[in-house]
Write an enzyme that holds these catalytic residues in place. Structure first.
Site, short mmCIF file in Angstrom:
data_model
loop_
_atom_site.label_atom_id
_atom_site.label_comp_id
_atom_site.label_asym_id
_atom_site.label_seq_id
_atom_site.Cartn_x
_atom_site.Cartn_y
_atom_site.Cartn_z
N CYS A 331 36.16 46.51 46.70
CA CYS A 331 35.39 47.69 46.31
C CYS A 331 33.91 47.50 46.66
O CYS A 331 33.56 47.45 47.84
CB CYS A 331 35.61 47.99 44.83
SG CYS A 331 35.24 49.69 44.36
N HIS A 428 41.82 47.79 43.79
CA HIS A 428 41.81 46.87 42.65
C HIS A 428 43.24 46.59 42.20
O HIS A 428 44.17 47.35 42.50
CB HIS A 428 41.07 47.50 41.47
CG HIS A 428 39.60 47.66 41.68
ND1 HIS A 428 38.71 46.62 41.63
CD2 HIS A 428 38.85 48.77 41.92
CE1 HIS A 428 37.48 47.05 41.82
NE2 HIS A 428 37.54 48.36 42.01
#
Length: 482
Positions: A331, A428
């Site tokens: 991310c 994630h």
């Protein structure tokens, strides 16, 4: 008839989240339909919910303890700090604003309607709702407009159990002092107290326990010893970030950023028996024998990129890459690996551009729309599927995206360097998938396989429920609910 009870603390990090998770699992095992609730949370460790929003990770764990899927009603107000003085405000799962602390003080009273609305929906669907407070009700300077502790307790008519942390010392003063500073109306809402994180023989505190009862007139519900398996459960608070056991042959270093987000990505790696996970803190150097460096997510990507450079980790990363080491950016960490990060509208802070680390041939532009979704991905290198989730702003493009990290619905996701040693992904939760995690670690030279991470978390929740059943009057706590 549905009931509720609220666990408040004498301060932050007294163990409220874990106690609520244990009580939720204990109530579930007693045959009750139970749900967790936290009116207001402050955390950059968030979970994507079944209804397409986000809540604090602790409430997602508590939902698991209840046998439920996470839902935005379980944490209607989530504050995600972006700077020392400002936070993103998420209401019922969706961002409504980014405000400074003084601005939030004015906004906060308007949020009680959403908080009570979410609570009442949960209460209507379950036998018992176990509510977690935030910070401490002793912060009486924040009582006006409060939605997190006694303000919510009063608005929703929920009795309170006050939890003290004996590990930090002064627990008698914590509890008696809290009663002393609260007004009579709020004190009348407290149905009792409990003590958490005791080390040693709890009977040694019998006199102190009696003193608290004598001074407050409150009922005691028990003394909970330190729960040694706590490290097996996902941590929500950055104060709980810790390295795993250092006896594995594969060394993985995760850089602890100042605004690190979704750091529970590392939890499955900490439990792998042949992995040594090091959570590298400020001022520490990336060890020369590191196999993989992970740059995690961040709530302030450009700010944390500056922080990374301040620690000298950019120099360490270059040396690590020259030694043939691997790098994975997740991310915000993925965004840092590129050439530039552009934020023309100041979505994450001051508007402007930042030069990235240049380890991937990509560039990122921040955009207002936040992506929140659970995904089923196919890893490009191993052709193995894994479940994950996206929770980010920003769009990343460049030549290294032609070598994607994974595919989602047939579309390329992430990027990799030509030699495959530097990787970036917005996904994630990938390491929670046992088969994929084992294959990924084997590609780095680890003898991996055999760990069921979800099974380990379930076992830890059951052990936690056993722990609270042994040391707390659970039946009395349920009876005190209203």
């Amino acid at each position: 008839m549905s009931k509720a009870i609220m666990i408040q603390g004498t301060g932050s990090n007294v163990g409220k989240s874990m106690l609520v998770a244990g009580l939720c699992r204990a109530a579930k095992r007693r045959g009750l339909s139970v749900a967790p609730f936290k009116p207001q949370n402050m955390s950059n460790n968030a979970a994507v919910t079944s209804d397409g929003g986000e809540i604090g990770r602790a409430q997602a764990l508590q939902a698991l303890a209840c046998g439920l899927k996470p839902h935005t009603d379980m944490n209607p107000v989530l504050l995600k700090p972006e700077t020392d003085v400002g936070s993103q405000v998420v209401v019922q799962g969706h961002r409504i604003a980014t405000v400074k602390a003084r601005e939030y003080a004015k906004l906060k009273p308007t949020l009680m309607t959403a908080v009570v609305e979410s609570f009442e929906r949960l209460k209507a669907s379950h036998d018992l709702v176990i509510v977690e407070g935030a910070g401490s009700p002793a912060e009486v300077n924040l009582r006006a407009g409060d939605i997190a502790n006694m303000g919510f307790s009063q608005a929703a008519d929920v009795p309170v159990i006050l939890c003290g942390d004996i590990d930090r010392g002064g627990v008698i003063a914590q509890i008696v002092g809290t009663q002393a500073v609260m007004d009579k109306v709020d004190n009348a809402r407290v149905a009792g107290f409990m003590i958490n994180k005791f080390r040693g023989d709890p009977s040694l505190f019998d006199d102190g326990y009696a003193m608290i009862t004598q001074h407050t007139g409150w009922q005691g519900f028990g003394v909970v010893p330190w729960f040694t398996d706590a490290w097996r459960l996902p941590a929500e608070d950055a104060l709980d970030i810790r390295s795993g056991p250092q006896n594995g042959s594969l060394k993985i270093v995760c850089l602890v950023l100042s605004r690190m987000a979704n750091f529970d990505d590392m939890d499955p790696l900490a439990q792998e028996p042949n992995v040594s996970l090091v959570m590298l803190k400020a001022g520490e150097v990336i060890p020369a024998d590191t196999n993989l460096v992970i740059i995690p997510g961040s709530k302030s990507t450009r700010g944390d990129l500056d922080y990374l450079r301040t620690q000298g980790w950019d120099v360490d990363l270059a040396a690590h890459q020259r030694r043939g080491g691997h790098v994975l950016g997740i991310c915000g960490g993925y965004q840092m690996l590129g050439h530039t990060i552009s934020d023309p509208d100041g979505i994450e802070g001051v508007a402007g551009d930042s030069a990235g680390l240049g380890l991937l041939d990509v560039a990122t532009q921040m955009i207002p729309d936040k992506r929140l979704s659970t995904v089923r991905a196919m890893h490009a290198k191993t052709d193995l599927p894994f479940d994950g989730y996206e929770i980010h702003i920003g769009r990343t493009d460049g030549r290294d995206c032609q070598r994607p990290f994974a595919f989602v619905d047939g579309n390329p996701e992430g990027a990799a360097s030509p030699d495959g040693r530097v990787m970036g992904s917005y996904l994630h939760g990938m390491f929670s998938d046992d088969a994929w995690r084992a294959a990924f670690l084997r590609s780095l030279g680890a003898d991996a396989g055999g760990l069921s991470y979800s099974g380990a978390v379930e076992q830890a929740l059951d052990a936690l429920a056993d722990h609270v059943e042994t040391h707390l009057d659970v039946a009395g706590l349920i009876a005190a609910a209203r």
